[in-house]
Write an enzyme that holds these catalytic residues in place. Structure first.
Site, short mmCIF file in Angstrom:
data_model
loop_
_atom_site.label_atom_id
_atom_site.label_comp_id
_atom_site.label_asym_id
_atom_site.label_seq_id
_atom_site.Cartn_x
_atom_site.Cartn_y
_atom_site.Cartn_z
N ASP A 43 11.00 4.41 6.94
CA ASP A 43 10.43 5.30 7.83
C ASP A 43 11.23 5.63 8.90
OD1 ASP A 43 8.10 4.15 6.41
OD2 ASP A 43 7.12 6.08 7.16
O1 MRU Z 1 1.98 5.27 6.05
P1 MRU Z 1 2.74 5.85 4.97
O2 MRU Z 1 2.03 5.89 3.34
O3 MRU Z 1 3.25 7.25 5.23
O4 MRU Z 1 4.01 4.92 4.65
C1 MRU Z 1 4.92 5.24 3.62
C2 MRU Z 1 6.22 4.22 3.47
O5 MRU Z 1 6.30 3.33 4.42
C3 MRU Z 1 7.34 4.82 2.80
O6 MRU Z 1 7.58 3.51 2.27
C4 MRU Z 1 8.45 5.50 3.46
O7 MRU Z 1 7.89 6.54 4.26
C5 MRU Z 1 9.47 6.39 2.82
S1 MRU Z 1 8.74 7.45 1.72
C6 MRU Z 1 10.01 8.00 0.90
#
Ligand code: MRU
Length: 398
Positions: free
Chosen positions: A271
Site C-alpha cells: 500500500d
Molecule cells: O484493505 P485492502 O484490501 O485495500 O488492502 C489491500 C492490500 O493490502 C494489498 O496488498 C495492496 O493494496 C496491494 S493491491 C495490488
C-alpha cells in the site's frame, strides 16, 4: 473470461450527440457469493465505496477515485453545468480530489494519482486558450490513461517477478534444470484483478509464473479479518484454474516447515513503500516476512512505482488505518443448508464470532521492515538492496 472489477466507458460521440462517461465497480463486499456491479456517478459515491471497501486494493482505489470524478465531470459537461472559467474549474477539480483523498489513508497510490491529476489540470488551465471544457477534457484523458497504464505495468511486474524467482530461488533454479521439480508461492491478501485495473501485482507474478510453466502450486492465506485471501484471491485462483490451496494465516509457519525450499517465495503487494523500503501492506504481511527469513524463503514485494513514496522516509511515518471492531467480531456470508447448498435468500447473513463486550484492535495494515525484504518488484525491474539499502532513484529516472 477476463476478471474485471472496474468497468469504465469514456465519452462516446455519435453525430452531435455525446454520451457521457460511465463507471461501474464490482461490489467486493458481496464476493465471492454474488457478482454485482454498482454504478458510481459522483465523488461522494466513490468516497463511500472506497471507505466501505466495496472497492479496495491500493491501485484500484486510486483508479476508481480518478474515474469517478471523470464521470461526474463528463455528466456536468453534458448538462452544461461546468464552471465559468478555466481557473475556477481547476480549483473545483482540486477541491473534489482533496475530498476523495480522505477516503482511506494508508495506500499512497490515491494521493500519487491526485498529485498527478492536479498537475494535469493546472497545465491545461494555464494554456492561452484554456476554458472549463479544455480543462475537463485534459482531466478525462489523464484519468482514463491511468486505467490503461496500470494493466500494462502489472504485466511487466508479473514478468520481472517471475524471472527473478526463476533465477534467484532454490525452487526456481531446480525447476529450470528439471521441469519435474515443484515450485510453489505463498501470497497474502488480494493483489489481483480485483485490486488493480487488471492482472494484479503479487498475483500478477503468480499468473506470469504459471503462464511461463514455472508455478506448480500457489497458496493463499485467508487474511483475517476481512478475508481478502479466502474470498477474493481464492476466487481469482479458481477462476484462472491455477492449482492452489487456501490456508489460514496461522498455518503459514507450518506450511513453510512442511514444504521447505519447494516454496520459492512469499510474494505480497504493498500500500505504501517508504523511501528506505519499509513496506505497509495488509495486516499479517510482517509476520509472513519474519517466517520467510526464519525458513530461508525469499520475500518479495510486488508494487508499481505509484506505490513507492519517496516523500515518506521510513515506515515509522506511515499512517496505519484502524477499522471498525465488527470486522473482527463478525463474519458475513450466505447461509447454507445441511448439504452445503447456498441459500441465496439468506444473503448476507451476519454471524457474531466473539464475546460481546471484548475490546478490539483492528489495524488494517502493518509495516514490514526493509531488512526482511529481498526485492521490490516494479514495472521497471526488481530493486534489490545494495550494501543493505534500497535505492529507488534509478527507477524513477526511467
Ligand atoms: O484493505 P485492502 O484490501 O485495500 O488492502 C489491500 C492490500 O493490502 C494489498 O496488498 C495492496 O493494496 C496491494 S493491491 C495490488
Amino acid at each position: 473470461m477476463v476478471l474485471e472489477a472496474i468497468r469504465f466507458k469514456g465519452e462516446t460521440a455519435s453525430g452531435q450527440n455525446v454520451t457521457p462517461a460511465s463507471l461501474e465497480i464490482l461490489d467486493q463486499l458481496l464476493l465471492p457469493h454474488q457478482t454485482t456491479f454498482i454504478p458510481i456517478t459522483t465523488c461522494q459515491g466513490a468516497h463511500s465505496a472506497i471507505k466501505k471497501m466495496q472497492v479496495r486494493g491500493a491501485p484500484a482505489i486510486a483508479i476508481v477515485a480518478a474515474l469517478a470524478l471523470a464521470t461526474e465531470l463528463s455528466n456536468e459537461k453534458q448538462a452544461g453545468s461546468l464552471l465559468k472559467t478555466a481557473r475556477k474549474q481547476q480549483d473545483e477539480i482540486g477541491r473534489r480530489l482533496d475530498y476523495l483523498k480522505t477516503s482511506r489513508p494508508t495506500a499512497v497510490n490515491l494521493s500519487d494519482a491526485i498529485g498527478k491529476l492536479k498537475k494535469v489540470v493546472e497545465t491545461a488551465a494555464s494554456e492561452p486558450d484554456a476554458s472549463p471544457t479544455t480543462v475537463v477534457a485534459a482531466y478525462l484523458q489523464a484519468a482514463e490513461k491511468m486505467l490503461e497504464d496500470d494493466v500494462a505495468d502489472n504485466k511487466a511486474i508479473g514478468e520481472h517477478g517471475a524471472q527473478w524467482i526463476k533465477k534467484h530461488t532454490t525452487a526456481g533454479v531446480r525447476r529450470t534444470s528439471n521441469p519435474e521439480q515443484p515450485l510453489q508461492v505463498l501470497t497474502h491478501c488480494n493483489t489481483g484483478s480485483l485490486a488493480t485495473a487488471g492482472y494484479g501485482t503479487a498475483l500478477g507474478v503468480i499468473r506470469s509464473l504459471r503462464s511461463n510453466g514455472m508455478l506448480t502450486h500457489a497458496y493463499c492465506s485467508e487474511t483475517r479479518p476481512y478475508n481478502q485471501g479466502s474470498r477474493l484471491t481464492a476466487y481469482e485462483l479458481v477462476h484462472d484454474e491455477i492449482p492452489a490451496t487456501l490456508v489460514t494465516d496461522s498455518m503459514a509457519a507450518s506450511l513453510l516447515q512442511r514444504e521447505g525450499q519447494d516454496v520459492a517465495a512469499i510474494v505480497v503487494g504493498a500500500d505504501r513503500v517508504a523511501a528506505n523500503g519499509d513496506t505497509a501492506n495488509k495486516i499479517g504481511t510482517y509476520s509472513l516476512a519474519v517466517l520467510a527469513r526464519h525458513h530461508g524463503v525469499k520475500f518479495l514485494v510486488a508494487a508499481p512505482r505509484t506505490t513507492i513514496d519517496l516523500a515518506t522516509p521510513s515506515g515509522k511515518e506511515i499512517v496505519i488505518e484502524e477499522r471498525a471492531a465488527d470486522e473482527v467480531t463478525r463474519i458475513k456470508g450466505p447461509r447454507i443448508d445441511t448439504d452445503g447448498k447456498v441459500l441465496v435468500e439468506h444473503f448476507p447473513a451476519t454471524i457474531n464470532i466473539a464475546a460481546t463486550g471484548i475490546d478490539v484492535w483492528n489495524p488494517a495494515f502493518d509495516v514490514t521492515p526493509a531488512s526482511l525484504i529481498d526485492g521490490i518488484v516494479t514495472e521497471c525491474g526488481v530493486v534489490e538492496k545494495v550494501d543493505g539499502r534500497f535505492d529507488f532513484e534509478h527507477i524513477f529516472r526511467k
